[in-house]
Design a protein around this motif. Structure first.
Motif, PDB file in Angstrom:
ATOM      1  N   GLY A 177       0.810  -1.229   0.000  1.00  0.00           N
ATOM      2  CA  GLY A 177       0.000   0.000   0.000  1.00  0.00           C
ATOM      3  C   GLY A 177       0.839   1.273   0.000  1.00  0.00           C
ATOM      4  O   GLY A 177       0.301   2.377   0.143  1.00  0.00           O
ATOM      5  N   LYS A 178       2.147   1.146  -0.204  1.00  0.00           N
ATOM      6  CA  LYS A 178       3.054   2.299  -0.127  1.00  0.00           C
ATOM      7  C   LYS A 178       2.740   3.348  -1.194  1.00  0.00           C
ATOM      8  O   LYS A 178       2.615   4.528  -0.897  1.00  0.00           O
ATOM      9  CB  LYS A 178       4.527   1.845  -0.283  1.00  0.00           C
ATOM     10  CG  LYS A 178       4.950   0.760   0.688  1.00  0.00           C
ATOM     11  CD  LYS A 178       6.417   0.373   0.500  1.00  0.00           C
ATOM     12  CE  LYS A 178       6.764  -0.236  -0.851  1.00  0.00           C
ATOM     13  NZ  LYS A 178       6.131  -1.555  -1.114  1.00  0.00           N
ATOM     14  N   GLN A 184       7.087   6.444  -8.470  1.00  0.00           N
ATOM     15  CA  GLN A 184       7.706   5.128  -8.660  1.00  0.00           C
ATOM     16  C   GLN A 184       8.166   4.936 -10.104  1.00  0.00           C
ATOM     17  O   GLN A 184       9.239   4.404 -10.346  1.00  0.00           O
ATOM     18  CB  GLN A 184       6.720   4.030  -8.235  1.00  0.00           C
ATOM     19  CG  GLN A 184       7.345   2.647  -8.223  1.00  0.00           C
ATOM     20  CD  GLN A 184       6.482   1.607  -7.518  1.00  0.00           C
ATOM     21  OE1 GLN A 184       5.499   1.911  -6.848  1.00  0.00           O
ATOM     22  NE2 GLN A 184       6.853   0.357  -7.661  1.00  0.00           N
TER      23      GLN A 184
END
Ligand code: ADP
Ligand code: MG
Length: 308
Positions: free
Chosen positions: A42-43, A84
């Motif tokens: 869940g980052k 990301q």
């Protein structure tokens, strides 16, 4: 001074899946904060909410006192984001990527020009300023994204898995760069690399299934959660006899021997005394406690190795 970051019961559900589950947290100014968790923990969802790319299902968070839900514009002025996935504009040169970002933040050219020159210098990209990102290595692209996130001088920098997929040398270079920033801003990074969290972060939260599992410095987490009591012990003589003796002790849960050296796992801290009592004191050449790794803490808490 308000906390750099305050999360109050922040949740995100995708249909029936709860990706972030009532997350609460305060991060002080000037901290290098690491959110550690396996893939799917869940980052990224958490970071997307904090950087106003996604609305929470429930709860709120405050960046220096400003709500991510109701003061998105102010929040975006205060934060820098390294997502990301690199999202550079491939039709713009390295420098043009930074200029576009400066313009979007309404920074006048007389301010952004020297600032961008400095950032290109700091990230070692000056010589490639007029090249397109597609011609860059992974490490260089990552450094360019970091430079871009710093153009508007944010107070809080978010880095979502900054070094995933990079070679060891590029990872170190990025760590060094992050270290130079720590005095000037709060840093919030996610990672699934133990060594990264261990060497960069003042404070670490390990999360899985949308929830925080533990919170502390790397040293605290190791001390609190890796409950293996591992000792290295070297004897001067009678190694064979000691091997038999140790394996008969109930305090010893695992034993390995290489010539005169043993690696002994004890049941608990109190088990050290019966072990020592079983020996002639003159026979001990060396005994030391082996520090558990953050990897062991992680395994202990999540029941799984960190997936790549
Ligand atoms: N847009 C989405 N729609 C549905 N499920 C999602 C979406 N994004 C992420 N998920 C799911 O939410 C969970 C958390 O994902 P993510 O936040 O990307 O975790 P992490 O960054 O820690 O790997 C995972 O189970 C993932 O499959
Ligand atoms: Mg992620």
């Amino acid at each position: 001074m308000p906390a750099a970051l305050s999360l109050q019961g922040l949740s995100k559900r995708y249909g029936t899946l709860t990706a972030v589950d009532r997350f609460s947290l305060e991060v002080e100014q000037g901290t290098v904060f690491g959110l550690l968790g396996p893939n799917g923990a869940g980052k990224t969802t958490l970071i997307k909410m904090l950087t106003t790319l996604m609305r929470p299902t429930e709860g709120d968070a405050f960046i220096q006192g400003h709500s991510i839900v109701s003061a998105g514009k102010k929040v975006r002025e205060l934060i820098g984001v390294v997502p990301q996935e690199n999202n550079l504009d491939r039709y713009l040169t390295a420098r043009e990527n930074l200029v576009l970002h400066a313009k979007m933040h309404g920074i006048p050219p007389r301010d952004y020009r020297p600032r961008i020159d400095e950032l290109l210098e700091l990230t070692g990209l000056s010589g490639r300023r007029n090249d397109f990102p597609d011609t860059f290595s992974g490490g260089m692209q990552r450094r360019l994204v970091v430079a871009r996130a710093l153009v508007h001088q944010p107070r809080l920098l978010f880095l979502d898995e900054p070094t995933t997929g990079l070679d060891p040398q590029s990872r170190r270079a990025l760590w060094d760069h992050v270290r130079t920033l720590r005095s000037r801003m709060t840093i919030f990074l996610t990672t699934h690399y133990m060594d990264e969290a261990d060497s960069l972060c003042d404070r670490i939260v390990i999360m899985d299934h949308g929830k925080s599992l533990v919170d502390g410095s790397a040293a605290e987490l190791k001390a609190r959660y890796a409950h293996a009591h591992i000792y290295e012990l070297e004897v001067r003589r009678d190694a064979q006899r000691y091997e038999e003796l140790f394996s008969s002790l109930s305090a010893v849960t695992s034993l390995e021997r290489e010539q005169n050296a043993f690696r002994i796992v004890l049941r608990d801290e109190e088990s050290l005394k019966p072990l020592m009592d079983s020996m002639e004191s003159g026979d001990i050449r060396r005994i030391c406690l082996v520090e558990p790794s953050l990897e062991e803490v992680f395994l202990d808490l999540t029941g799984k190795a960190v997936r790549e």
